[in-house]
Design a protein around this motif. Structure first.
Motif, PDB file in Angstrom:
ATOM      1  N   UNK A  28       0.831  -1.209   0.000  1.00  0.00           N
ATOM      2  CA  UNK A  28       0.000   0.000   0.000  1.00  0.00           C
ATOM      3  C   UNK A  28       0.864   1.256   0.000  1.00  0.00           C
ATOM      4  N   UNK A  29       1.887   1.263   0.827  1.00  0.00           N
ATOM      5  CA  UNK A  29       2.775   2.426   0.868  1.00  0.00           C
ATOM      6  C   UNK A  29       3.499   2.628  -0.464  1.00  0.00           C
ATOM      7  N   UNK A  30       3.931   1.525  -1.078  1.00  0.00           N
ATOM      8  CA  UNK A  30       4.635   1.641  -2.360  1.00  0.00           C
ATOM      9  C   UNK A  30       3.759   2.297  -3.419  1.00  0.00           C
ATOM     10  N   UNK A  31       2.462   1.991  -3.377  1.00  0.00           N
ATOM     11  CA  UNK A  31       1.548   2.594  -4.349  1.00  0.00           C
ATOM     12  C   UNK A  31       1.542   4.113  -4.232  1.00  0.00           C
ATOM     13  N   UNK A  32       1.816   4.607  -3.031  1.00  0.00           N
ATOM     14  CA  UNK A  32       1.835   6.051  -2.802  1.00  0.00           C
ATOM     15  C   UNK A  32       3.265   6.602  -2.781  1.00  0.00           C
ATOM     16  N   UNK A  33       4.202   5.793  -3.270  1.00  0.00           N
ATOM     17  CA  UNK A  33       5.580   6.248  -3.379  1.00  0.00           C
ATOM     18  C   UNK A  33       6.324   6.330  -2.068  1.00  0.00           C
ATOM     19  N   UNK A  34       5.897   5.524  -1.096  1.00  0.00           N
ATOM     20  CA  UNK A  34       6.501   5.555   0.240  1.00  0.00           C
ATOM     21  C   UNK A  34       7.150   4.206   0.521  1.00  0.00           C
ATOM     22  N   UNK A  35       8.341   4.221   1.095  1.00  0.00           N
ATOM     23  CA  UNK A  35       9.034   2.971   1.414  1.00  0.00           C
ATOM     24  C   UNK A  35       9.497   2.996   2.868  1.00  0.00           C
ATOM     25  N   UNK A  36       8.634   2.606   3.802  1.00  0.00           N
ATOM     26  CA  UNK A  36       9.050   2.589   5.211  1.00  0.00           C
ATOM     27  C   UNK A  36      10.024   1.449   5.483  1.00  0.00           C
ATOM     28  N   UNK A  37      10.890   1.644   6.460  1.00  0.00           N
ATOM     29  CA  UNK A  37      11.805   0.582   6.852  1.00  0.00           C
ATOM     30  C   UNK A  37      11.023  -0.485   7.615  1.00  0.00           C
ATOM     31  N   UNK A  38      11.290  -1.752   7.296  1.00  0.00           N
ATOM     32  CA  UNK A  38      10.505  -2.836   7.893  1.00  0.00           C
ATOM     33  C   UNK A  38      10.679  -2.898   9.403  1.00  0.00           C
ATOM     34  N   UNK A  39      11.895  -2.601   9.900  1.00  0.00           N
ATOM     35  CA  UNK A  39      12.102  -2.658  11.344  1.00  0.00           C
ATOM     36  C   UNK A  39      11.364  -1.532  12.064  1.00  0.00           C
ATOM     37  N   UNK A  40      11.002  -0.474  11.331  1.00  0.00           N
ATOM     38  CA  UNK A  40      10.183   0.590  11.901  1.00  0.00           C
ATOM     39  C   UNK A  40       8.703   0.253  11.800  1.00  0.00           C
ATOM     40  N   UNK A  41       8.339  -0.466  10.737  1.00  0.00           N
ATOM     41  CA  UNK A  41       6.936  -0.778  10.477  1.00  0.00           C
ATOM     42  C   UNK A  41       6.402  -1.864  11.407  1.00  0.00           C
ATOM     43  N   UNK A  42       7.195  -2.888  11.652  1.00  0.00           N
ATOM     44  CA  UNK A  42       6.717  -4.034  12.430  1.00  0.00           C
ATOM     45  C   UNK A  42       6.152  -3.659  13.801  1.00  0.00           C
ATOM     46  N   UNK A  51      -3.886   5.670  11.936  1.00  0.00           N
ATOM     47  CA  UNK A  51      -2.815   6.153  12.816  1.00  0.00           C
ATOM     48  C   UNK A  51      -1.459   5.706  12.293  1.00  0.00           C
ATOM     49  N   UNK A  52      -1.385   4.433  11.890  1.00  0.00           N
ATOM     50  CA  UNK A  52      -0.136   3.910  11.342  1.00  0.00           C
ATOM     51  C   UNK A  52       0.230   4.645  10.055  1.00  0.00           C
ATOM     52  N   UNK A  53      -0.740   4.766   9.152  1.00  0.00           N
ATOM     53  CA  UNK A  53      -0.474   5.395   7.857  1.00  0.00           C
ATOM     54  C   UNK A  53      -0.058   6.849   8.005  1.00  0.00           C
ATOM     55  N   UNK A  54      -0.618   7.531   9.008  1.00  0.00           N
ATOM     56  CA  UNK A  54      -0.323   8.953   9.209  1.00  0.00           C
ATOM     57  C   UNK A  54       1.130   9.196   9.592  1.00  0.00           C
ATOM     58  N   UNK A  55       1.820   8.172  10.037  1.00  0.00           N
ATOM     59  CA  UNK A  55       3.226   8.328  10.391  1.00  0.00           C
ATOM     60  C   UNK A  55       4.102   8.483   9.146  1.00  0.00           C
ATOM     61  N   UNK A  56       3.534   8.126   7.974  1.00  0.00           N
ATOM     62  CA  UNK A  56       4.316   8.186   6.742  1.00  0.00           C
ATOM     63  C   UNK A  56       3.639   8.985   5.629  1.00  0.00           C
ATOM     64  N   UNK A  57       2.319   9.157   5.717  1.00  0.00           N
ATOM     65  CA  UNK A  57       1.578   9.737   4.597  1.00  0.00           C
ATOM     66  C   UNK A  57       0.702  10.905   5.036  1.00  0.00           C
ATOM     67  N   UNK A  58       0.527  11.870   4.127  1.00  0.00           N
ATOM     68  CA  UNK A  58      -0.375  12.994   4.392  1.00  0.00           C
ATOM     69  C   UNK A  58      -1.815  12.644   4.031  1.00  0.00           C
ATOM     70  N   UNK A  59      -2.018  11.447   3.458  1.00  0.00           N
ATOM     71  CA  UNK A  59      -3.364  10.976   3.124  1.00  0.00           C
ATOM     72  C   UNK A  59      -3.560   9.593   3.751  1.00  0.00           C
ATOM     73  N   UNK A  60      -3.595   9.535   5.084  1.00  0.00           N
ATOM     74  CA  UNK A  60      -3.600   8.240   5.767  1.00  0.00           C
ATOM     75  C   UNK A  60      -4.813   7.375   5.465  1.00  0.00           C
ATOM     76  N   UNK A  61      -5.980   7.997   5.287  1.00  0.00           N
ATOM     77  CA  UNK A  61      -7.180   7.193   5.027  1.00  0.00           C
ATOM     78  C   UNK A  61      -7.047   6.433   3.713  1.00  0.00           C
ATOM     79  N   UNK A  62      -6.516   7.093   2.682  1.00  0.00           N
ATOM     80  CA  UNK A  62      -6.354   6.430   1.384  1.00  0.00           C
ATOM     81  C   UNK A  62      -5.383   5.260   1.486  1.00  0.00           C
ATOM     82  N   UNK A  63      -4.296   5.451   2.225  1.00  0.00           N
ATOM     83  CA  UNK A  63      -3.321   4.371   2.395  1.00  0.00           C
ATOM     84  C   UNK A  63      -3.942   3.220   3.182  1.00  0.00           C
TER      85      UNK A  63
END
Length: 201
Positions: A28-42, A51-63
């Motif tokens: 999902x993040x890749x579709x929006x051009x975002x690549x979070x680190x897995x050790x941060x995501x887990x 809440x999770x998506x908002x840590x990386x995206x300005x459009x968290x609901x879409x993600x």
């Protein structure tokens, strides 16, 4: 051990879905051009999706909606952990009521065959994990308000923190994963191990 009700987390606790969640979030993040680190995501798995998506995206609901869409496509590949049905059957025999608290949306949860009909989703509360609100609602569904007679079983600190705040027994289930925390009262590796905890004095 006097336990009258048990609150279970869903993903990674009774549903063998943790790795699928990681893959779905990454896709999902890749579709929006975002690549979070897995050790941060887990460590974030278990938070409400927005809440999770908002840590990386300005459009968290879409993600979040994209993640749930991807995850739902994999549901045929996802199942309960093998010892879950038997454990819930034994809990029913012991007359211990159960409820699930999840950060997933109700629409997604309704697509999964669960071992209990009592479920609190993110759609049922204003504040999701790690807030205590979902757990207070779960306690109300169980009809239990007395602290200390409810066990909370989950695979993340987002489950353990509210459990301890409410005075409930916090049981961290690891399923082979490593944790460095002293918050839980107990740590187990399999769902069925809660039956041994119930037998403790």
């Amino acid at each position: 051990m006097k336990i009258e009700g048990i609150i279970f987390d869903l993903d990674g606790t009774i549903l063998n879905s943790f790795d699928f969640r990681i893959r779905a979030w990454n896709a999902a993040f890749r579709k929006f051009g975002i690549t979070p680190k897995e050790d941060e995501l887990k460590p974030l798995i278990g938070l409400p999706g927005s809440t999770l998506a908002a840590k990386y995206s300005s459009d968290p609901y879409a993600v979040e909606m994209e993640e749930e869409r991807i995850f739902s496509e994999h549901l045929p590949e996802i199942s309960l952990f093998p010892d879950v049905p038997g454990t819930f059957e034994e809990l029913r025999r012991r007359k211990i009521d159960t409820v699930i608290v999840t950060s997933s949306r109700r629409k997604l949860v309704n697509m999964i065959t669960l071992p209990t009909n009592l479920v609190v989703t993110i759609d049922d509360v204003k504040h999701g994990k790690p807030d205590t609100e979902p757990y207070v609602k779960a306690m109300q569904l169980l009809g239990i308000t007395e602290p200390g007679v409810i066990m909370v079983v989950g695979d993340a600190l987002t489950d353990m923190i509210p459990a301890r705040k409410l005075g409930n027994l916090a049981v961290l289930i690891k399923h082979g994963r490593k944790f460095d925390t002293d918050i839980p009262n107990y740590e187990i590796d399999e769902v069925s191990e809660i039956l041994s905890l119930l037998d403790l004095p």
